[in-house]
Design a protein around this motif. Structure first.
Motif, short mmCIF file in Angstrom:
data_model
loop_
_atom_site.label_atom_id
_atom_site.label_comp_id
_atom_site.label_asym_id
_atom_site.label_seq_id
_atom_site.Cartn_x
_atom_site.Cartn_y
_atom_site.Cartn_z
N ILE A 3 14.22 -4.26 37.47
CA ILE A 3 14.15 -3.54 36.20
C ILE A 3 13.34 -2.25 36.34
O ILE A 3 12.69 -1.80 35.39
N ALA A 4 13.42 -1.63 37.49
CA ALA A 4 12.54 -0.51 37.82
C ALA A 4 12.52 0.60 36.76
O ALA A 4 11.43 1.04 36.36
N PRO A 5 13.65 1.09 36.27
CA PRO A 5 13.58 2.17 35.27
C PRO A 5 12.87 1.74 33.99
O PRO A 5 12.08 2.51 33.43
N ALA A 6 13.13 0.52 33.53
CA ALA A 6 12.46 0.02 32.33
C ALA A 6 10.97 -0.14 32.57
O ALA A 6 10.14 0.19 31.70
N ALA A 7 10.60 -0.66 33.74
CA ALA A 7 9.18 -0.83 34.06
C ALA A 7 8.46 0.51 34.07
O ALA A 7 7.36 0.65 33.50
N ALA A 8 9.06 1.51 34.71
CA ALA A 8 8.43 2.83 34.77
C ALA A 8 8.32 3.45 33.39
O ALA A 8 7.28 4.04 33.03
N ALA A 9 9.37 3.33 32.58
CA ALA A 9 9.36 3.90 31.24
C ALA A 9 8.32 3.21 30.36
O ALA A 9 7.65 3.85 29.54
N ALA A 10 8.17 1.90 30.52
CA ALA A 10 7.21 1.15 29.71
C ALA A 10 5.78 1.54 30.07
O ALA A 10 4.94 1.75 29.17
N ILE A 11 5.46 1.61 31.36
CA ILE A 11 4.11 2.02 31.76
C ILE A 11 3.84 3.46 31.33
O ILE A 11 2.73 3.81 30.91
N HIS A 12 4.86 4.30 31.39
CA HIS A 12 4.74 5.68 30.90
C HIS A 12 4.37 5.69 29.42
O HIS A 12 3.53 6.49 28.97
N ALA A 13 4.97 4.79 28.64
CA ALA A 13 4.63 4.68 27.22
C ALA A 13 3.17 4.27 27.04
O ALA A 13 2.47 4.79 26.16
N LEU A 14 2.70 3.34 27.88
CA LEU A 14 1.28 2.97 27.83
C LEU A 14 0.38 4.16 28.14
O LEU A 14 -0.68 4.34 27.54
N ASP A 15 0.81 4.97 29.11
CA ASP A 15 0.03 6.16 29.46
C ASP A 15 -0.17 7.06 28.23
O ASP A 15 -1.20 7.73 28.10
N GLU A 16 0.82 7.06 27.35
CA GLU A 16 0.76 7.89 26.16
C GLU A 16 0.18 7.16 24.96
O GLU A 16 0.16 7.69 23.84
#
Length: 389
Positions: free
Chosen positions: A283-296
């Motif tokens: 689920i790499a794209p979803a994982a990266a997008a989710a952590i990116h959301a946490l960053d924000e």
């Protein structure tokens, strides 16, 4: 919706369903390194389907596609955990091939400035009645020396040989103490539950998880300067949170819980877990997008992205859990990261056609098929092979 966007799939029990394809995922991917959490994806290997040796004995790796997948993970901002159980370590990938994989991946990580940590275990040492604690220490020392000799960071994997020969918790303290005193840089410890590997039953000297946790924590506290963190894969969120709150300051918890990772990474008022997950390969794209959301600081978007992936992950990691590698590689095949669905040790046969069909539907529903029509076309030959027209 046109017939080209429909596919007839088998269900468990012998029934069928006509599945209508979704539109595919559209994730907001980070344009800079992830900041709020360290997110390791334990990466799979791509085998060479044109191997000359029999796959059960000497399967070969497709180096170009294997390293390309790691570059893909790094491009998303994820870190790579190399030569772990997701790469079929000890289940098709032996230490000889693991050394080549580690050497190549370390060089590749330097070329793209990607974060990498590599599994060091004792799989060159077959468990047996003649194996001693000293033998286990020597095997660990060989693998740690190889990784650090090539400039890599270590994930100290659980040892089947140690589980087989240790007679007490003190034996674990002896072996881990010996290794941790020698490593040059802090390592990530790895506590893999017996649902992932039955040979690790009773690890740390106890079958009871609480008693085992006390031993593990004692080792960490005694060598905190040599422990970056610990990954635990027990599929029990409460136990992970309990351990996370007992860790010494500065020692990280890397969740390996492929059932409960959204809540564990999100955290609570007392802290959070970083990630070292096999499901992040799938689920790499979803994982990266989710952590990116946490960053924000956008916890709502984080949950909206990652919570949808949990049904797929629970399906991929259903019992027997150790067969999860089949689902991870199947996702890479469906999404065009490799041209075939073949695995080391012929492990593509470890899951039924109905299991793979359910995986296909769950991935589609979570928006994890990059191109659903292409994925459907890749699904159809497998259905035909199973006698399904």
């Amino acid at each position: 919706m046109s017939l080209s966007r429909e596919i007839r799939l088998p269900r468990s029990g012998g029934s069928f369903i006509t599945h209508k394809l979704g539109e595919g995922g559209a994730f907001e991917l980070p344009s800079q390194p992830l900041k709020s959490r360290i997110a390791f994806s334990a990466a799979h290997v791509v085998c060479n389907p044109l191997m000359t040796a029999e796959p059960l004995h000497a399967a070969q790796i497709d180096w170009e596609d294997t390293l390309a997948y790691r570059r893909y993970l790094w491009s998303l901002g994820l870190s790579v955990a190399e030569a772990m159980d997701t790469a079929q370590r000890g289940m098709g990938l032996d230490w000889t091939r693991a050394q080549e994989l580690i050497r190549r991946s370390i060089a590749e990580s330097r070329a793209v400035n990607g974060r990498l940590a590599c599994g060091a275990g004792t799989d060159q040492l077959a468990p047996g009645p003649a194996v001693t604690l000293a033998d286990v220490e020597t095997a660990y020392e060989e693998q740690c020396s190889f990784i650090e000799g090539h400039g890599g960071r270590i994930i100290l994997m659980a040892s089947r040989a140690l589980a087989a020969c240790a007679a007490s918790p003190e034996d674990y303290e002896r072996v881990y103490g010996t290794i941790l005193r020698q490593v040059s840089e802090p390592v990530i410890l790895h506590w893999l539950g017996d649902m992932f590997d039955p040979a690790l039953t009773g690890y740390w000297g106890f079958k009871d998880p609480e008693a085992a946790m006390d031993v593990c924590l004692r080792i960490i506290r005694n060598h905190a300067d040599k422990v970056d963190g610990i990954k635990i894969s027990l599929l029990d969120a409460e136990k992970e949170i309990h351990m996370r709150r007992k860790l010494p300051a500065g020692v990280k918890l890397y969740t390996g819980d492929d059932f409960n990772y959204p809540e564990l990474i999100r955290g609570d008022e007392h802290g959070y877990s970083h990630a070292l997950l096999g499901i992040f390969d799938a689920i790499a794209p979803a994982a990266a997008a989710a952590i990116h959301a946490l960053d924000e600081g956008d916890y709502a978007r984080y949950g909206a992205i990652l919570d949808k992936t949990v049904p797929l992950s629970r399906h991929i990691f259903q019992a027997p859990t150790y067969a999860y590698k089949t689902g991870v590689v199947f996702m890479a095949y469906l999404n065009g990261h490799q041209s075939h669905f073949r695995m080391l040790g012929a492990a593509e046969g470890a899951r039924s056609i109905s299991h793979l069909a359910e995986l296909f539907m769950l991935a589609d529903q979570a928006g994890l098929l990059a191109d659903p029509e292409r994925a459907a076309q890749r699904m159809k030959p497998l259905l035909a092979l199973a006698g399904i027209e």
